[in-house]
Design a protein around this motif. Structure first.
Motif, PDB file in Angstrom:
ATOM      1  N   LEU A   1      35.059  26.730  53.705  1.00 33.21           N
ATOM      2  CA  LEU A   1      36.630  26.989  53.623  1.00 33.21           C
ATOM      3  C   LEU A   1      37.820  26.798  52.727  1.00 33.21           C
ATOM      4  CD1 LEU A   1      36.170  23.882  56.692  1.00 33.21           C
ATOM      5  CD2 LEU A   1      36.132  26.841  57.118  1.00 33.21           C
ATOM      6  N   SER A   2      37.473  25.888  51.726  1.00 32.40           N
ATOM      7  CA  SER A   2      38.642  26.052  50.534  1.00 32.40           C
ATOM      8  C   SER A   2      38.101  27.354  50.012  1.00 32.40           C
ATOM      9  CB  SER A   2      38.184  25.118  49.800  1.00 32.40           C
ATOM     10  OG  SER A   2      39.412  24.105  48.543  1.00 32.40           O
ATOM     11  N   LEU A   3      37.114  27.739  49.475  1.00 33.40           N
ATOM     12  CA  LEU A   3      37.599  29.000  49.149  1.00 33.40           C
ATOM     13  C   LEU A   3      38.150  30.285  49.798  1.00 33.40           C
ATOM     14  CD1 LEU A   3      36.784  31.175  46.574  1.00 33.40           C
ATOM     15  CD2 LEU A   3      34.157  31.442  48.440  1.00 33.40           C
ATOM     16  N   SER A   4      37.535  30.357  50.948  1.00 33.05           N
ATOM     17  CA  SER A   4      37.821  31.098  52.442  1.00 33.05           C
ATOM     18  C   SER A   4      39.600  31.170  51.935  1.00 33.05           C
ATOM     19  CB  SER A   4      37.727  31.028  53.390  1.00 33.05           C
ATOM     20  OG  SER A   4      38.077  32.043  54.879  1.00 33.05           O
ATOM     21  N   TYR A   5      40.196  30.096  51.647  1.00 29.82           N
ATOM     22  CA  TYR A   5      41.552  30.265  51.906  1.00 29.82           C
ATOM     23  C   TYR A   5      42.160  30.371  50.708  1.00 29.82           C
ATOM     24  CZ  TYR A   5      46.087  27.774  51.303  1.00 29.82           C
ATOM     25  OH  TYR A   5      47.685  26.994  51.283  1.00 29.82           O
ATOM     26  N   TRP A   6      41.250  30.059  49.368  1.00 33.20           N
ATOM     27  CA  TRP A   6      42.188  30.485  48.574  1.00 33.20           C
ATOM     28  C   TRP A   6      41.674  31.460  47.966  1.00 33.20           C
ATOM     29  CZ3 TRP A   6      45.363  27.778  46.580  1.00 33.20           C
ATOM     30  CH2 TRP A   6      45.686  26.424  46.588  1.00 33.20           C
ATOM     31  N   VAL A   7      40.492  32.458  48.562  1.00 31.55           N
ATOM     32  CA  VAL A   7      40.682  33.815  48.224  1.00 31.55           C
ATOM     33  C   VAL A   7      42.420  34.485  49.356  1.00 31.55           C
ATOM     34  CG1 VAL A   7      39.326  35.358  49.493  1.00 31.55           C
ATOM     35  CG2 VAL A   7      38.059  33.957  48.193  1.00 31.55           C
ATOM     36  N   SER A   8      42.229  33.995  50.322  1.00 32.37           N
ATOM     37  CA  SER A   8      43.504  34.684  51.334  1.00 32.37           C
ATOM     38  C   SER A   8      44.261  34.446  50.251  1.00 32.37           C
ATOM     39  CB  SER A   8      43.723  34.292  52.566  1.00 32.37           C
ATOM     40  OG  SER A   8      43.843  33.057  52.791  1.00 32.37           O
ATOM     41  N   ILE A   9      45.211  33.412  49.991  1.00 33.23           N
ATOM     42  CA  ILE A   9      45.907  32.781  48.904  1.00 33.23           C
ATOM     43  C   ILE A   9      46.497  34.501  47.759  1.00 33.23           C
ATOM     44  CG2 ILE A   9      46.935  31.294  47.522  1.00 33.23           C
ATOM     45  CD1 ILE A   9      47.831  31.334  50.474  1.00 33.23           C
ATOM     46  N   PHE A  10      45.176  34.071  47.201  1.00 34.16           N
ATOM     47  CA  PHE A  10      45.243  35.216  45.664  1.00 34.16           C
ATOM     48  C   PHE A  10      44.793  36.670  46.393  1.00 34.16           C
ATOM     49  CE2 PHE A  10      43.547  30.787  43.786  1.00 34.16           C
ATOM     50  CZ  PHE A  10      44.265  30.618  42.738  1.00 34.16           C
ATOM     51  N   HIS A  11      44.608  37.040  47.596  1.00 34.27           N
ATOM     52  CA  HIS A  11      44.958  38.489  47.549  1.00 34.27           C
ATOM     53  C   HIS A  11      45.641  39.378  47.535  1.00 34.27           C
ATOM     54  CE1 HIS A  11      42.555  42.257  49.526  1.00 34.27           C
ATOM     55  NE2 HIS A  11      43.516  41.808  50.463  1.00 34.27           N
ATOM     56  N   PRO A  12      46.802  38.683  47.803  1.00 31.74           N
ATOM     57  CA  PRO A  12      48.289  39.407  47.671  1.00 31.74           C
ATOM     58  C   PRO A  12      48.278  39.933  46.417  1.00 31.74           C
ATOM     59  CG  PRO A  12      48.675  38.049  49.320  1.00 31.74           C
ATOM     60  CD  PRO A  12      47.509  37.804  48.028  1.00 31.74           C
ATOM     61  N   ILE A  13      48.102  38.772  44.940  1.00 29.38           N
ATOM     62  CA  ILE A  13      48.147  39.539  43.965  1.00 29.38           C
ATOM     63  C   ILE A  13      47.912  40.217  42.963  1.00 29.38           C
ATOM     64  CG2 ILE A  13      48.500  37.564  41.968  1.00 29.38           C
ATOM     65  CD1 ILE A  13      48.073  35.531  43.352  1.00 29.38           C
ATOM     66  N   THR A  14      48.267  41.329  42.221  1.00 25.52           N
ATOM     67  CA  THR A  14      47.535  42.420  41.882  1.00 25.52           C
ATOM     68  C   THR A  14      46.989  41.889  40.831  1.00 25.52           C
ATOM     69  OG1 THR A  14      49.994  43.468  41.747  1.00 25.52           O
ATOM     70  CG2 THR A  14      47.989  44.055  40.509  1.00 25.52           C
ATOM     71  N   GLU A  15      45.743  42.512  40.878  1.00 27.05           N
ATOM     72  CA  GLU A  15      44.633  42.252  39.655  1.00 27.05           C
ATOM     73  C   GLU A  15      45.037  42.144  37.779  1.00 27.05           C
ATOM     74  OE1 GLU A  15      44.768  46.521  39.815  1.00 27.05           O
ATOM     75  OE2 GLU A  15      45.004  44.746  41.201  1.00 27.05           O
ATOM     76  N   VAL A  16      44.104  41.288  37.377  1.00 21.26           N
ATOM     77  CA  VAL A  16      44.860  41.135  35.986  1.00 21.26           C
ATOM     78  C   VAL A  16      44.540  41.802  35.408  1.00 21.26           C
ATOM     79  CG1 VAL A  16      44.014  39.657  33.945  1.00 21.26           C
ATOM     80  CG2 VAL A  16      43.966  38.666  36.244  1.00 21.26           C
ATOM     81  N   THR A  17      43.072  43.266  35.557  1.00 21.04           N
ATOM     82  CA  THR A  17      42.820  43.802  34.423  1.00 21.04           C
ATOM     83  C   THR A  17      41.886  45.573  35.420  1.00 21.04           C
ATOM     84  OG1 THR A  17      41.382  45.220  32.797  1.00 21.04           O
ATOM     85  CG2 THR A  17      40.752  42.837  33.766  1.00 21.04           C
ATOM     86  N   ARG A  18      41.710  46.085  34.927  1.00 22.49           N
ATOM     87  CA  ARG A  18      41.506  47.422  35.617  1.00 22.49           C
ATOM     88  C   ARG A  18      39.835  48.181  35.145  1.00 22.49           C
ATOM     89  NH1 ARG A  18      41.001  48.392  41.079  1.00 22.49           N
ATOM     90  NH2 ARG A  18      43.340  48.264  41.885  1.00 22.49           N
ATOM     91  N   ASP A  19      39.825  47.364  33.817  1.00 19.83           N
ATOM     92  CA  ASP A  19      39.421  47.848  33.099  1.00 19.83           C
ATOM     93  C   ASP A  19      37.985  47.136  33.630  1.00 19.83           C
ATOM     94  OD1 ASP A  19      36.759  46.856  30.557  1.00 19.83           O
ATOM     95  OD2 ASP A  19      38.170  48.945  29.576  1.00 19.83           O
ATOM     96  N   LEU A  20      36.640  47.755  33.778  1.00 21.31           N
ATOM     97  CA  LEU A  20      35.489  47.371  34.596  1.00 21.31           C
ATOM     98  C   LEU A  20      34.645  46.373  33.678  1.00 21.31           C
ATOM     99  CD1 LEU A  20      34.273  50.265  36.629  1.00 21.31           C
ATOM    100  CD2 LEU A  20      35.584  48.640  36.874  1.00 21.31           C
ATOM    101  N   PHE A  21      34.945  46.199  32.678  1.00 19.01           N
ATOM    102  CA  PHE A  21      33.677  45.115  31.229  1.00 19.01           C
ATOM    103  C   PHE A  21      34.601  44.524  31.171  1.00 19.01           C
ATOM    104  CE2 PHE A  21      32.771  44.003  27.359  1.00 19.01           C
ATOM    105  CZ  PHE A  21      31.618  43.987  27.211  1.00 19.01           C
ATOM    106  N   LEU A  22      35.973  44.290  31.154  1.00 20.13           N
ATOM    107  CA  LEU A  22      36.101  43.227  30.926  1.00 20.13           C
ATOM    108  C   LEU A  22      36.781  42.530  32.579  1.00 20.13           C
ATOM    109  CD1 LEU A  22      40.146  44.285  28.880  1.00 20.13           C
ATOM    110  CD2 LEU A  22      38.088  42.994  28.314  1.00 20.13           C
TER     111      LEU A  22
END
Length: 270
Positions: free
Chosen positions: A74-95
């Motif tokens: 439940l905690s993971l589900s909550y925090w996933v919804s919180i972090f979802h709108p935030i832009t990803e750190v990198t688009r490099d697939l290996f990183l």
């Protein structure tokens, strides 16, 4: 600690893996693919797909484990919804695969270390492990090979291969998080010079030594058997000490997953 672990896992998923269509293993991986195919929130699938396994864990493993697992999911589900709108750190697939695997591994490792779980496949593996000759890790690996392979059909085969990289990194980081970098090893020494080796271990490594009295199965001679717990960084030094005192000594080294009490920590040597 379960809360902290779920936050780390959510960051690894939403800021590295999910935006780049790289999946983790187990129910989390299935949830990522289901979310991609349906357009529904990842947090929803994390809860729904784990429900049958949570009931199984409650009835077959124990109430405390089930409660810790429910809280973690439940905690993971909550925090996933919180972090979802935030832009990803990198688009490099290996990183993304590398750092996503590291962050997820830390999070999952913390949760497992403190008695919880994030994945229904682990519950199934625990139960199957009791009835089969396979370890829990082997069973989980078997499940995940199919899950990670299916990412090739849902996303692309290069994403599936990056998912495999992320999974293996996370798998290793989980072990390090649970056991610590200062991993302990149990040492058993059968030797003709037990007193000399015991003195050297206590003096040069600062480790306590327990002496068992045994008997040679072939010779019938009485023998002293030494047992001690050291870190993996001290294995080479221990082997040197044993070789110096008795070149014919028989030494076994085993993993020790948890230690408490006794003189395990090094004493001060002046």
């Amino acid at each position: 600690m379960l809360l902290i672990g779920s936050i780390f896992t959510a960051i690894g998923l939403e800021e590295f893996l999910v935006p780049n269509q790289i999946i983790d293993g187990g129910i989390v991986g299935i949830s990522i693919m289901a979310s991609h195919l349906t357009g529904m929130p990842l947090s929803l699938f994390l809860v729904l797909l784990n429900l049958p396994f949570l009931y199984l864990g409650y009835t077959q493993i124990g109430k405390t484990f089930a409660i810790s697992t429910v809280f973690s999911i439940l905690s993971l589900s909550y925090w996933v919804s919180i972090f979802h709108p935030i832009t990803e750190v990198t688009r490099d697939l290996f990183l993304s695969a590398t750092f996503g695997g590291i962050v997820v591994g830390i999070g999952v490792g913390i949760i497992i270390r403190y008695g919880g779980s994030l994945d229904g496949t682990e519950i199934v593996a625990i139960l199957l492990g009791k009835k089969s000759g396979f370890s829990i890790g082997e069973i989980v690996m078997f499940f995940n090979l199919f899950i990670l392979g299916s990412a090739g059909f849902v996303f692309s085969w290069d994403k599936a291969m990056y998912s495999l990289v992320a999974y293996f990194i996370a798998f290793k980081v989980i072990d390090i998080t649970i056991e610590g970098l200062d991993e302990s090893k149990g040492i058993l020494i059968v030797t003709e010079a037990p007193d000399e080796i015991a003195d050297a271990l206590m003096a040069r490594l600062g480790r306590g030594v327990t002496i068992f009295h045994g008997e040679g199965g072939y010779s019938g001679e009485s023998k002293k058997i030494l047992y001690s717990v050291i870190t993996r960084l001290e294995i080479a030094k221990l082997k040197t000490i044993v070789q110096e005192k008795d070149e014919t000594a028989f030494v076994t080294v085993t993993d020790v997953h948890d230690v408490m009490g006794g003189r395990v920590k090094k004493k001060s040597i002046h």
